[in-house]
Design an enzyme around this catalytic site. Sequence first.
Site, PDB file in Angstrom:
ATOM      1  N   PHE A  16       0.837  -1.208   0.000  1.00 24.43           N
ATOM      2  CA  PHE A  16       0.000   0.000   0.000  1.00 24.43           C
ATOM      3  C   PHE A  16       0.869   1.255   0.000  1.00 24.43           C
ATOM      4  O   PHE A  16       1.887   1.324   0.684  1.00 24.43           O
ATOM      5  CB  PHE A  16      -0.906  -0.021   1.235  1.00 24.43           C
ATOM      6  CG  PHE A  16      -1.614   1.277   1.526  1.00 24.43           C
ATOM      7  CD1 PHE A  16      -2.435   1.864   0.576  1.00 24.43           C
ATOM      8  CD2 PHE A  16      -1.448   1.906   2.745  1.00 24.43           C
ATOM      9  CE1 PHE A  16      -3.081   3.056   0.846  1.00 24.43           C
ATOM     10  CE2 PHE A  16      -2.088   3.098   3.032  1.00 24.43           C
ATOM     11  CZ  PHE A  16      -2.910   3.675   2.081  1.00 24.43           C
ATOM     12  N   HIS A  17       0.444   2.252  -0.781  1.00 22.06           N
ATOM     13  CA  HIS A  17       1.082   3.570  -0.816  1.00 22.06           C
ATOM     14  C   HIS A  17       0.019   4.606  -0.498  1.00 22.06           C
ATOM     15  O   HIS A  17      -0.916   4.813  -1.266  1.00 22.06           O
ATOM     16  CB  HIS A  17       1.681   3.832  -2.202  1.00 22.06           C
ATOM     17  CG  HIS A  17       2.549   5.057  -2.259  1.00 22.06           C
ATOM     18  ND1 HIS A  17       2.162   6.292  -1.801  1.00 22.06           N
ATOM     19  CD2 HIS A  17       3.810   5.229  -2.747  1.00 22.06           C
ATOM     20  CE1 HIS A  17       3.133   7.167  -1.995  1.00 22.06           C
ATOM     21  NE2 HIS A  17       4.146   6.549  -2.562  1.00 22.06           N
TER      22      HIS A  17
END
Length: 953
Positions: free
Chosen positions: A808-809
């Site tokens: 995840f970013h």
Amino acid sequence: MPPKHRDGDVVAVIPGSYISWMHTAAAYAAFLGALVVGIALHYKKIVQNEHFGYPVEWFPSVSSTIGDRYPERAVFQVFIAICSGPRFFLVFLFYCLTNRPGSTLPKVVAGVGVFRTLTCGGWTYVTSTDDHMRHDIFMVSYLVATIPWTLGCLALSPPNPTAIKYRKYFASAFFATLVPSLYFFLQHKIHRVPGAYTIYAFFEWSLVLLDVGFDAVTAVDFKSFEVVIKDVKGMARGGKTRVADAVLEKEKNKPVGQIFDAGFSWPEMADASADVYMGFTFWSILTSLGVSVWYFPLWYMGLSGYEVVIMASVSPCLLGIAPLRRWVIRNLSLMQATTILGLLAYLVHSPEGRLGSVSLAVFLSCLTTTASWFAARGNPTKLEARISAWSIGLIASSIAKFACQTNNPVWPIMHAENGGWNKTGIVLFVVAMARIWQRSPGNNAGSQSSEKPKGPSALAALGLAGLFFALHSLLSDSSTMILWVWDGYPVRGPIAVPHGAWTIFAMGAGLLLGLFYPNVARTWTAFGVGSVGAAVVTSFHHWFGYYGALTLTVYLMAITPVLISNAVRFAPGRTFFLAFFMYNFMVLFHVWVVAYAFVPGGPLVREHTDWVMATMMILIGCGVFSTLQNSGSPPKQKSFQPAPNPAARKQRSYYIYVLLLLQLLSASVAFVRFPSYNYQPYHKDSKTITAGIWTIHFSIDNDMWSSERRMGNLIREAELDLIGLLESDNQRIIMGMRDSTQYLAEELGMWADYGPGPNKHTWGAALLSKFPIVNSTHHLLPSPVGELAPAIHAVIDAHGVLTDVFVFHSGQEEDPEDRRLQSEYMADLMGRSTRPSILLSYLVTETGKGNYNNYVSQKSGMKDIDPSDWEDRWCEYILYKNMKRTGYARISRSTITDTELQIGKFAVDQPEGGNDLIPEDQVHPDMRFPALFRGEGVRGHAYHVFNEPRYYA
């Protein structure tokens, strides 16, 4: 005339058909003998494969049968050695039967036959255990050579109905069997379907039997031959009509017949090859400009000012100055030679200097290419040749990237240390230019078209703009549209390897359609079909979306000769200036849909790839309208075939030969690069997972070099079984249309999930895993204001335990509401999992504060790998639950990127532990981090912050 034979004592007479029967008997004995011996002695071993064994798999493949086990291998090799003599004799007799004075094809087919025989010896006596790479090279070469051998034998068949009939049967059956054979192989290799390899084995054995049977048909042809051993020798000369002659006579008034009825000339083949290489150079230089520019906004974190050099391609505006235009046209070879600056740019150390060299090369290349087209406007033969070379150059560039895992080996971001072939590219450029200079100079100015073009030049220019953008953004890399339709595991559509070769094949087929049937390509019907393809690839995933991609690919390549031939009718200065200007506008447009947070007016086009595709097709439609204005109305066209063109009888054939060779090369690359899928974790006996998170800054290091190899070295040395890569989506013109996961996955032996595709408007999140990825889904998290936040939720089979992995970013610091919504989304997503879980993430937060308490919370169930780490964590966090965390380390980045590599070790079959630290000597050796990075480390990579790994009880 045939030589006169002198009488002499006959020592022996061997019927020619006996040679064929000896070859057939020895070949079948080799394969079937090994099969019988293998089943008798090692049945369960040879039906075993990397996924299943007996009784799921119950019939051995050819490769396992003739492999390394004794005595099967010995039986096979002995009979193949016996077969070699009749085999060479068979090729020689077929040459004698079909050769005639002045004929080139029999010599070529004979040469292919000899080459095929030698490569058979190569993969027979050099096994994959001896030298895997060379074994594969010999095998691929043999398979590729089978195609021209089969087609050549069909074309040269004497007029014997029986032989022709059986050759057609065997050839048709052979090629038809390839399709189910490949299907079941993929079912076994990718989908791991039980029993699929047994079915594949039957098809593989069928291919062997059909291949040998095809050559056995020569026994029918050789009935008229006797091998007479006398004290003097004679040689047969064939004067008979061949199948190829009958076909050419029947098709002589059609384009294909006009092509292959022409004689072959090596000098003209060299000319075509040189022209294609110049086309390859054009595309290599043009595609390198974007990735060279990208370095600067990447490090400035916004517009840097260097972006203005993308306008270098509008240089054709100078052709509006008549004296300058005449000078450029008179000195085309000199102007072409100056474009070597783009290939020499890698020698410039500073990023600014390299960008300047590439920009100048693009300026000169676009000016020269436009001038060469315009100079040939009155000579259809020469104009078609130049357009063909330019178009095939694009295909060659795409194949080069396909072979080098999406990096063009002559780009200025490449050099010998990271896989570049820059010196080779320069040498080939010099050779090509030498050939171009060696030609008869002729009259470059050409003759002006007697008919004044109809309609405004702006329409023709807009058509070219849409075409240039489409070719660059969709076809300069064979994996681009495959990634558009990728939607995670299990695999339900194409993958970059081998299906990139399908895209390349469609490019070649489309170009041939445009050359042979331009009146079809320019119709509104064809435009409608291409538009439907564009809509399908934009809107759908998996195979259906890819079929739209292939349709669009064929259309774009088919319309290329039509649009360029029409545009050169108009004044080149204003026409090509507007074309390249609008092309640059489209380049910015398709970047703004994802970079809207960093450019003025960006939010207006936020997440609208559909607008980009629609605009592209509208622009191409303008060009189609212009071509119809200048080609007459459809009712006046009597045929979809063009009027007879001298190029169809001579020049066109050489470009098609080059195109066919490139297609064979593409197929070979697909075979060699096909994934093995036999990946193993580093410490499988200890049931540990070593996971890492790294923001890779789009695979461009601090000195503007491609960084995949340096990344791969660090990941390998850190012994990572899992790694999440962020800022990984490079499939845009400004980033070079690259995919770093291809190199890393192949070189490190890992499964790869690219994450949300290039048409999902994110900066990218990818996952590489030594463990099989059972399932994966892609998520676009709430981002009402800022850029889209990508996430991957994957389920892996880690040592027999299904484990969830999240990559995840999160959004930027400037968008607090986005980050809050995203943290709640991820907390809910992770909280729904009851399996062991790992989060590899970029969280814009501080340890213990704000949104951190959503990620690490009772709702998510996740724990921080080290809640005591209050130092600047570069926004990288590793969280976990339902498994034991055993270690944590931070490794400095050197000059690869702007962010460190963080890694953690976990035991999947043990309960969560506490936060008490223990010394390394209390840790099992398999659970320790590599000692390589202690102290000063290696190549600028060392344990830092704590200066050593941390281990937990």
